[in-house]
Design a protein around this motif. Structure first.
Motif, mmCIF file in Angstrom:
data_model
loop_
_atom_site.group_PDB
_atom_site.id
_atom_site.type_symbol
_atom_site.label_atom_id
_atom_site.label_comp_id
_atom_site.label_asym_id
_atom_site.label_seq_id
_atom_site.Cartn_x
_atom_site.Cartn_y
_atom_site.Cartn_z
ATOM 1 N N LEU A 103 0.865 -1.177 0.000
ATOM 2 C CA LEU A 103 0.000 0.000 0.000
ATOM 3 C C LEU A 103 0.905 1.231 0.000
ATOM 4 O O LEU A 103 1.637 1.482 0.945
ATOM 5 C CB LEU A 103 -0.898 0.002 1.243
ATOM 6 C CG LEU A 103 -1.824 1.206 1.416
ATOM 7 C CD1 LEU A 103 -2.908 1.188 0.342
ATOM 8 C CD2 LEU A 103 -2.456 1.207 2.809
ATOM 9 N N PHE A 104 0.846 2.008 -1.093
ATOM 10 C CA PHE A 104 1.760 3.137 -1.242
ATOM 11 C C PHE A 104 1.215 4.437 -0.671
ATOM 12 O O PHE A 104 1.973 5.372 -0.442
ATOM 13 C CB PHE A 104 2.098 3.337 -2.722
ATOM 14 C CG PHE A 104 2.938 2.229 -3.294
ATOM 15 C CD1 PHE A 104 4.245 2.053 -2.884
ATOM 16 C CD2 PHE A 104 2.400 1.358 -4.234
ATOM 17 C CE1 PHE A 104 5.024 1.024 -3.404
ATOM 18 C CE2 PHE A 104 3.173 0.329 -4.761
ATOM 19 C CZ PHE A 104 4.484 0.159 -4.348
ATOM 20 N N ASP A 105 -0.105 4.513 -0.452
ATOM 21 C CA ASP A 105 -0.668 5.748 0.061
ATOM 22 C C ASP A 105 -1.960 5.432 0.802
ATOM 23 O O ASP A 105 -2.791 4.659 0.310
ATOM 24 C CB ASP A 105 -0.951 6.736 -1.076
ATOM 25 C CG ASP A 105 -1.460 8.061 -0.552
ATOM 26 O OD1 ASP A 105 -0.699 8.721 0.179
ATOM 27 O OD2 ASP A 105 -2.603 8.435 -0.876
ATOM 28 N N LEU A 106 -2.104 6.022 1.998
ATOM 29 C CA LEU A 106 -3.299 5.793 2.792
ATOM 30 C C LEU A 106 -4.389 6.769 2.354
ATOM 31 O O LEU A 106 -4.579 7.838 2.927
ATOM 32 C CB LEU A 106 -2.990 5.975 4.285
ATOM 33 C CG LEU A 106 -4.131 5.636 5.253
ATOM 34 C CD1 LEU A 106 -4.586 4.198 5.052
ATOM 35 C CD2 LEU A 106 -3.703 5.883 6.689
ATOM 36 N N SER A 107 -5.078 6.395 1.284
ATOM 37 C CA SER A 107 -6.153 7.200 0.720
ATOM 38 C C SER A 107 -7.092 6.264 -0.024
ATOM 39 O O SER A 107 -6.785 5.079 -0.214
ATOM 40 C CB SER A 107 -5.598 8.259 -0.236
ATOM 41 O OG SER A 107 -4.973 7.628 -1.347
ATOM 42 N N ILE A 108 -8.229 6.792 -0.440
ATOM 43 C CA ILE A 108 -9.156 5.959 -1.209
ATOM 44 C C ILE A 108 -8.497 5.495 -2.502
ATOM 45 O O ILE A 108 -8.628 4.333 -2.913
ATOM 46 C CB ILE A 108 -10.459 6.723 -1.517
ATOM 47 C CG1 ILE A 108 -11.199 7.053 -0.211
ATOM 48 C CG2 ILE A 108 -11.355 5.904 -2.434
ATOM 49 C CD1 ILE A 108 -11.656 5.835 0.563
ATOM 50 N N GLY A 109 -7.755 6.389 -3.143
ATOM 51 C CA GLY A 109 -7.061 6.006 -4.366
ATOM 52 C C GLY A 109 -6.021 4.933 -4.117
ATOM 53 O O GLY A 109 -5.948 3.934 -4.843
ATOM 54 N N GLY A 110 -5.202 5.116 -3.074
ATOM 55 C CA GLY A 110 -4.186 4.118 -2.760
ATOM 56 C C GLY A 110 -4.801 2.783 -2.385
ATOM 57 O O GLY A 110 -4.302 1.727 -2.764
ATOM 58 N N LEU A 111 -5.909 2.822 -1.639
ATOM 59 C CA LEU A 111 -6.588 1.589 -1.243
ATOM 60 C C LEU A 111 -7.184 0.883 -2.457
ATOM 61 O O LEU A 111 -7.144 -0.348 -2.563
ATOM 62 C CB LEU A 111 -7.680 1.921 -0.226
ATOM 63 C CG LEU A 111 -8.310 0.758 0.544
ATOM 64 C CD1 LEU A 111 -7.259 0.000 1.328
ATOM 65 C CD2 LEU A 111 -9.395 1.268 1.472
ATOM 66 N N THR A 112 -7.725 1.654 -3.390
ATOM 67 C CA THR A 112 -8.281 1.075 -4.620
ATOM 68 C C THR A 112 -7.196 0.395 -5.438
ATOM 69 O O THR A 112 -7.371 -0.736 -5.912
ATOM 70 C CB THR A 112 -8.957 2.171 -5.458
ATOM 71 O OG1 THR A 112 -10.024 2.749 -4.706
ATOM 72 C CG2 THR A 112 -9.505 1.598 -6.751
ATOM 73 N N ALA A 113 -6.063 1.082 -5.612
ATOM 74 C CA ALA A 113 -4.961 0.488 -6.369
ATOM 75 C C ALA A 113 -4.441 -0.768 -5.693
ATOM 76 O O ALA A 113 -4.074 -1.736 -6.370
ATOM 77 C CB ALA A 113 -3.837 1.515 -6.529
ATOM 78 N N TRP A 114 -4.416 -0.775 -4.360
ATOM 79 C CA TRP A 114 -3.955 -1.961 -3.623
ATOM 80 C C TRP A 114 -4.917 -3.122 -3.815
ATOM 81 O O TRP A 114 -4.493 -4.254 -4.051
ATOM 82 C CB TRP A 114 -3.838 -1.624 -2.135
ATOM 83 C CG TRP A 114 -3.497 -2.806 -1.286
ATOM 84 C CD1 TRP A 114 -2.256 -3.312 -1.027
ATOM 85 C CD2 TRP A 114 -4.418 -3.657 -0.586
ATOM 86 N NE1 TRP A 114 -2.341 -4.419 -0.215
ATOM 87 C CE2 TRP A 114 -3.667 -4.653 0.071
ATOM 88 C CE3 TRP A 114 -5.807 -3.676 -0.459
ATOM 89 C CZ2 TRP A 114 -4.246 -5.643 0.847
ATOM 90 C CZ3 TRP A 114 -6.391 -4.671 0.312
ATOM 91 C CH2 TRP A 114 -5.613 -5.637 0.947
ATOM 92 N N LYS A 115 -6.213 -2.846 -3.725
ATOM 93 C CA LYS A 115 -7.204 -3.906 -3.773
ATOM 94 C C LYS A 115 -7.332 -4.529 -5.152
ATOM 95 O O LYS A 115 -7.366 -5.740 -5.312
ATOM 96 C CB LYS A 115 -8.571 -3.368 -3.319
ATOM 97 C CG LYS A 115 -9.725 -4.342 -3.492
ATOM 98 C CD LYS A 115 -9.529 -5.593 -2.654
ATOM 99 C CE LYS A 115 -10.700 -6.562 -2.834
ATOM 100 N NZ LYS A 115 -10.510 -7.798 -2.065
#
Length: 529
Positions: free
Chosen positions: A69-81
């Motif tokens: 997880l590169f960033d604790l944000s909705i965008g980062g969470l989306t990219a992680w998922k």
């Protein structure tokens, strides 16, 4: 006439033939990221709720599964998922499209017929790559627009779309080169699939261990474009250089071989068949053994890597409701480690189901190639011929899951000092997936017997199972839709209690579908091309 004459016509033909198939791929892969982001906006509306789940997502075991997880944000969470899933699916789409319009066309003889007209030497390969690249670019653009429309930053959305398109384009180039090396579509698909599986494992090991391994994996490159986490645009150069190298190799090999042949010439067989090749079952073994060996080695490696990664789940010392929700979606509520292991072997079951479908559809390949006619002209009956292949689809899958369970049990048991106890537990978690994979074998058999031209829908069913299982809870899909996939009914071992009823029902459904398919196979015309 030059070497590219007819490229435009062949590209239009490919688009015409794949208009439904490619449309489904493009829509599905474009909507998934947008839907994931929209649901995360609902699940985590405040920064406080995001922070509550951050400790879960940085756990080494989950990093091995889905990446960092590169960033604790909705965008980062989306990219992680969705990142790894998106990359694997777009790679599969590219691989299948390129092989279908190159090696498959040669294997069936259609390309030789077209080659007798005004068609250049490199036109088929160029058309296949153009169509696939167009599909990848379309997916990337639509995914970026969809993510931006949900309210995510434009730069991160473009980075995610770019990474998706580049992963697909790279694996299209790998498939193009593989199609020149081998003499069959099945082998070309197998080579490209092995590269895809290897890159996933390299990324999983590299993200939790030696980081340099991640940089050997195109899937790792896609993640390290870092959408929404300080975008690294220069990573795109790695894709472009590697794709150019494979594409150049594909064209170079295409100019050095005969149409219908691979660079590696097939060895001439003996004058007389060996004594062990006197039955339809022995012939089926000869046709399936290479595929089964490759899948066995791949599942053994996957089980060992993921089993070893599972030990890290125990390091989570501050569970919260978000953590419980995430792990519950992954595999149950009976403990974090058991939930993770349940998720791992649920995914492993769907991976093994890809072999199940591939082995089942070998029947269709033998029929469409015309080889089955000579075999059925002997005393071999249709059901006997089909049964020889289905044995390897059913029992071969059992072997794959056994190997994955044992390898995972050894790796996990070695981490916690309980090899003997964990091998049995994880073997059970693997084998309980078997009836669900058999349902897909039954579906493939039913399609072969009743509607052979639609037999490729067995692959569509598998992809639907993957998407519903992985994203259904996140998207808030209705329970009846979640229950459509056979994997939803598998007991979530080792965390949940084993119940025999769903296993029996799944087996009964598989038997009924298989029986219907064999009955249809006995009555319909053969071959159907």
């Amino acid at each position: 006439m030059n070497a590219l004459t007819g490229t435009r016509t062949l590209a239009r033909l490919a688009l015409r033939l794949d208009r439904v198939r490619l449309t489904a791929w493009i829509l599905g892969l474009s909507v998934m990221p947008m839907g994931t982001a929209a649901n995360y906006f609902q699940l985590y509306p405040t920064e406080q709720e995001l922070r509550a789940v951050s400790g879960v997502l940085t756990n080494p075991s989950l990093v091995a599964l889905s990446g960092p997880l590169f960033d604790l944000s909705i965008g980062g969470l989306t990219a992680w998922k969705i990142g790894v899933t998106e990359f694997i699916l777009v790679a599969l789409m590219s691989m299948l499209t390129v092989v279908r319009h190159t090696r498959t066309e040669e294997e069936t003889g259609r390309l030789e017929l077209l080659g007798a007209t005004v068609i250049g030497r490199y036109a088929p390969l160029t058309a296949a790559l153009l169509v696939t690249t167009l599909a990848n670019v379309t997916i990337g653009v639509l995914a970026a627009l969809g993510l931006t429309a949900t309210g995510l930053p434009a730069a991160g959305s473009v980075a995610f779309g770019l990474a998706t398109a580049l992963v697909g384009t790279l694996f299209a180039a790998v498939a193009a080169a593989a199609a020149q090396v081998t003499g069959s579509a099945r082998a070309a698909t197998g080579i490209t699939g092995a590269v895809l599986g290897g890159t996933y494992l390299l990324r999983a090991v590299g993200d939790t261990g030696p980081t340099w391994l991640t940089w050997l994996s195109p899937i790792g490159w896609g993640l390290h474009v870092r959408p929404y986490g300080g975008e690294r645009w220069w990573v795109a150069a790695l894709f472009l250089v590697t794709a150019a190298a494979f594409t150049t190799a594909g064209y170079a090999l295409a100019g050095r071989r005969d149409v219908g042949a691979g660079l590696l010439a097939e060895r001439p067989g003996p004058v007389a068949a060996a004594p062990g090749l006197r039955s339809s079952f022995a012939l089926a073994w000869r046709l399936h053994r290479g595929l089964l060996l490759g899948w066995t080695l791949g599942l053994a490696a996957t089980g060992a890597v993921m089993g070893g990664a599972a030990a890290g789940i125990a390091d989570l010392t501050s569970p919260n409701q978000q953590l419980s929700d995430v792990l519950a979606r992954m595999g149950g509520r009976a403990g974090f480690t058991d939930a993770f292991l349940g998720a791992i072997f649920g995914i492993t079951g769907m991976v093994a189901a890809a072999y199940t479908v591939q082995a089942t559809l070998r029947l269709r390949h033998e029929e469409s190639s015309g080889r089955v006619e000579a075999l059925l002209a002997t005393r071999v009956g249709r059901v006997r011929w089909a049964a020889g292949h289905l044995v390897f689809a059913l029992l071969g899958t059992a072997l794959l899951l056994t190997v994955a369970g044992v390898a995972g049990g050894i790796a996990y048991g070695a981490q916690i000092g309980d090899v003997g106890g964990q091998v049995g537990r994880l073997l059970g978690a693997a084998l309980v997936q078997l009836p669900a994979t058999w349902v897909l074998a039954g579906l493939g058999t039913a399609l072969l017997g009743l509607a052979p031209r639609l037999s490729s829908l067995a692959w569509a069913a598998l992809i639907a199972c993957v998407l519903i299982t992985e994203l259904g809870a996140l998207f808030g899909l209705s329970q009846w839709l979640l229950d459509v996939t056979p994997f939803a009914h598998v007991p979530k071992l080792p965390g949940a209690a084993f119940t025999v009823t769903p296993v029996l029902w799944l087996t009964a459904v598989a038997v009924a579908l298989g029986a219907a398919g064999l009955a249809g196979l006995r009555r319909r015309d053969m071959p159907v091309t």
